[in-house]
Structure formats: structure tokens, C-alpha cells
Design an enzyme around this catalytic site. Structure first.
Site, short mmCIF file in Angstrom:
data_model
loop_
_atom_site.label_atom_id
_atom_site.label_comp_id
_atom_site.label_asym_id
_atom_site.label_seq_id
_atom_site.Cartn_x
_atom_site.Cartn_y
_atom_site.Cartn_z
N ASP A 14 47.96 27.30 42.15
CA ASP A 14 47.26 26.10 41.70
C ASP A 14 48.21 24.91 41.84
O ASP A 14 49.28 24.89 41.21
CB ASP A 14 46.82 26.24 40.24
CG ASP A 14 45.81 27.36 40.04
OD1 ASP A 14 44.99 27.56 40.95
OD2 ASP A 14 45.83 28.01 38.99
N GLY A 50 45.19 32.82 39.93
CA GLY A 50 44.33 33.86 40.50
C GLY A 50 43.90 34.80 39.39
O GLY A 50 44.71 35.26 38.58
N ASN A 54 46.23 36.84 36.54
CA ASN A 54 46.09 36.35 35.17
C ASN A 54 45.70 37.48 34.23
O ASN A 54 46.26 37.63 33.13
CB ASN A 54 45.02 35.26 35.10
CG ASN A 54 45.39 34.00 35.85
OD1 ASN A 54 46.55 33.81 36.24
ND2 ASN A 54 44.42 33.13 36.07
N GLN A 170 33.50 32.03 39.03
CA GLN A 170 33.17 30.92 39.91
C GLN A 170 32.57 31.36 41.24
O GLN A 170 32.07 30.53 42.00
CB GLN A 170 34.41 30.04 40.16
CG GLN A 170 35.54 30.73 40.90
CD GLN A 170 36.58 31.31 39.96
OE1 GLN A 170 36.26 31.75 38.86
NE2 GLN A 170 37.83 31.29 40.39
N GLN A 171 32.59 32.65 41.54
CA GLN A 171 31.98 33.15 42.77
C GLN A 171 30.50 33.47 42.59
O GLN A 171 29.82 33.83 43.55
CB GLN A 171 32.71 34.40 43.26
CG GLN A 171 34.16 34.15 43.69
CD GLN A 171 34.26 33.26 44.92
OE1 GLN A 171 34.00 32.07 44.84
NE2 GLN A 171 34.63 33.84 46.04
N THR A 221 30.69 35.14 26.66
CA THR A 221 31.60 34.28 25.89
C THR A 221 30.95 32.91 25.71
O THR A 221 30.27 32.41 26.60
CB THR A 221 32.96 34.14 26.58
OG1 THR A 221 32.79 33.59 27.89
CG2 THR A 221 33.64 35.49 26.71
N ASP A 254 40.37 34.99 31.46
CA ASP A 254 41.09 36.13 32.02
C ASP A 254 41.86 36.88 30.93
O ASP A 254 41.91 38.12 30.93
CB ASP A 254 42.05 35.66 33.12
CG ASP A 254 41.33 35.05 34.31
OD1 ASP A 254 40.21 35.49 34.60
OD2 ASP A 254 41.90 34.13 34.93
#
Length: 312
Positions: A14, A50, A54, A170-171, A221, A254
Site C-alpha cells: 500500500d 494484502g 494481514n 472488495q472483490q 460485521t 482481517d
């Protein structure tokens, strides 16, 4: 019986940049169809990230047995070295010599608005990994990764009778309703945040009750409202653990999933697994970046007892 948890997911850098002005002062609403602007970013930092690493970072400190399965690029040597120094198993990480490691470039302004660019790089080749090479496994998690890799890893889990947690993250937008239905039918567990779960219901046409009935456990969550675990016809409301301070939410999900995997691998009940997951999320949010916090298994046991009144 093995307690190894296979962590399938992204390995990424990142690149985080800070713009000291406001995007809105530079971007013209009537000219957005032909943007050509530059932002001076005096600060830049690189964070290791990633989802797979994480999750493994937290599970390893907790005393679990994570095995990361993912892909890294030609520039990933230092990251592999770092994982090794942390005691993380890297034998299931495949280096793609003709690609760069996945990278997210984040530019934030003073109001914390963000402009992001993501380069998937080596992540697009995650389907070249095979779960069958690393048996036996207690559980697997399929977290955000290359689309083809996520589909293949689910098939591999079924073929090798490895229960898995589907964590689309996010995918999620990459999969249509039929594909999501297939994941739900294959998975033992589904973990989403509340927004993602609304999208899952919308795309599949299934209700919460319909989805929960197809799984051993559904985990949703809800940020400051805690989380919900639906398992065995029961609904477990998991409370938030108050954080010492709120610094950066990156990687909290994560950390939470690491707690769930530890619970599954060690046959903990769902209320205890959820509370452990919530505790890990609260520790992570007090630190900048997804992998800059540390704890010991003993510290977690003590903090868990202080928060909930019993030991796990």
C-alpha cells in the site's frame, strides 16, 4: 489432527500519500470529463498489506498455524524476507517473475477524501496455486484475490474436503449472482461486512435466513454496532470491544477473521470465537497500518478475560 489454516488471498503493498489541500478546490465539477490535474503529496509511506498476510499476521501472533497461499511479484523479495522473520510460513507463496506485486496507491486530502488506484499484478495469477499441495488442512479462507484464483480455490477445497470461509470483500463486485450462489453452496462459512452482505442478498435474491440455512455459520460485521453470527439456527450478537484509541481501520476486518479462524481450528464455540475476533479488531484499530501491531497469546487471553469475564 492438524490445526493449519490455509489463508488464500492477496499479498500487496500500500503506497499511501497525503495531499495537504482539498480535492474539491482543484477538481471542477463541470470539467470532470477531461481531468488533468496534479497533487503535491509531501508525505509518502509504504505499508505491507494484502488480506492474506494481514490475516496470517494476527493468527500467527495468536498462536494459530496460518499458511499463506498467494502470489507475489518480482519486487516481493523484501516482503518474503519480512514474513520469514515474523515466523510466517511462505512455502505456498508463488513468485511471478514477469509481474509486480499487487499495489494500491492511495492519495488522501485533508478531509480524508481518497483517490485510489489498484494494480493487481501478480495477484492475477493466483489460480496457478494448488491447495492439494499443502494437505492436510483444518480450514481454509478464500479472501479477496484474483477472480480465477478464488473460483479455483473453492473448487479445490470441495475436491479435497477442506471446509472454507468465503470472504469476498472488495472483490465481491467481480462475481454475479449465480457465482455467489455457488460460493455459498460450497462454503462452510461466509464472512462479510453489512454493506457487502446487502450486495450478496441483492445479487443472489436470497434472504438472510436463506443464506444462513445453507452455511455452518454466517458472520456479518457491523462496525460500531458489533457483529452477528448465525449458526445452527441460533443468532449470536457479538459486542464491540472498546479500543484504546481509533487510529486506522485498515486491516480490522482481517484481524477479526483471524479470530474466527483460530476459533474454528481450536473448536471454540461461536460466541467465544466472535468475541475473540472482536478483541483482535479493537487492538488493530489503535495502530497505523494493517501489520504494525503486536501482541502475545498470553496478552490476548488476559485481555479477553478482562473484557468478557471468562477464559477461552
Amino acid at each position: 489432527m492438524t490445526k493449519t489454516s490455509l489463508i488464500c488471498g492477496s499479498i500487496a503493498f500500500d503506497k499511501i500519500m497525503q495531499y495537504h489541500g482539498r480535492f474539491g478546490d482543484t477538481l471542477l465539477a463541470d470539467q470532470l470529463h477531461r481531468v488533468n490535474v496534479s497533487f503535491l503529496v509531501p508525505t509518502l509511506r509504504t505499508e505491507y498489506g494484502g488480506c492474506a498476510v494481514n490475516i496470517a499476521h494476527n493468527l500467527n501472533m495468536l498462536g494459530g498455524e496460518p499458511l499463506i497461499m498467494g502470489t507475489i511479484g518480482q519486487d516481493g523479495g523484501a516482503y518474503l524476507d519480512r514474513m520469514g522473520q515474523q515466523g510466517l510460513a511462505t512455502k505456498a507463496i508463488h513468485t511471478i517473475d514477469h509481474a509486480y506485486t499487487a499495489q494500491c496507491f492511495v492519495t488522501a486530502d485533508q478531509d480524508n477524501n481518497q483517490i485510489n488506484a489498484f494494480h493487481p499484478g501478480a495477484m492475477q495469477f493466483s489460480h496457478e496455486n494448488s491447495l492439494a499441495d499443502y494437505l492436510p488442512l483444518r480450514v481454509a479462507i478464500i479472501s479477496p484475490d484474483g477472480r480465477d484464483g478464488m473460483l479455483k480455490h473453492a473448487r479445490d477445497c470441495i475436491a479435497n474436503e477442506v471446509p472454507f470461509m468465503f470472504d469476498p470483500g472488495q472483490q465481491l463486485p467481480m462475481f454475479n449472482g449465480e457465482e455467489l450462489l455457488q460460493f455459498i453452496e460450497q462454503a462452510a462459512y461466509l464472512a462479510c461486512n453489512d454493506y457487502e452482505f446487502e450486495m450478496v442478498m441483492d445479487r443472489t435474491g436470497l434472504s438472510l435466513q436463506d443464506i444462513a440455512a445453507r452455511l455452518d455459520a454466517l458472520i456479518v460485521t457491523r462496525g460500531e454496532e458489533g457483529s452477528d453470527i448465525y449458526a445452527g439456527g441460533e443468532h449470536h450478537k457479538i459486542p464491540v470491544v472498546a479500543a484504546e484509541k481509533v487510529v486506522d481501520p485498515t486491516g480490522c476486518g482481517d484481524a477479526y477473521r483471524a479470530g474466527l479462524l483460530f476459533g474454528i481450528a481450536n473448536d471454540l464455540d461461536w460466541p467465544t470465537s466472535g468475541r475473540l475476533a472482536s478483541l483482535l479488531g479493537s487492538i488493530k484499530i489503535a495502530h497505523q497500518g494493517a501489520q504494525n501491531h503486536s501482541f502475545t497469546a498470553q496478552e490476548i487471553a488476559e485481555r479477553f478475560e478482562a473484557a468478557f469475564g471468562y477464559r477461552f
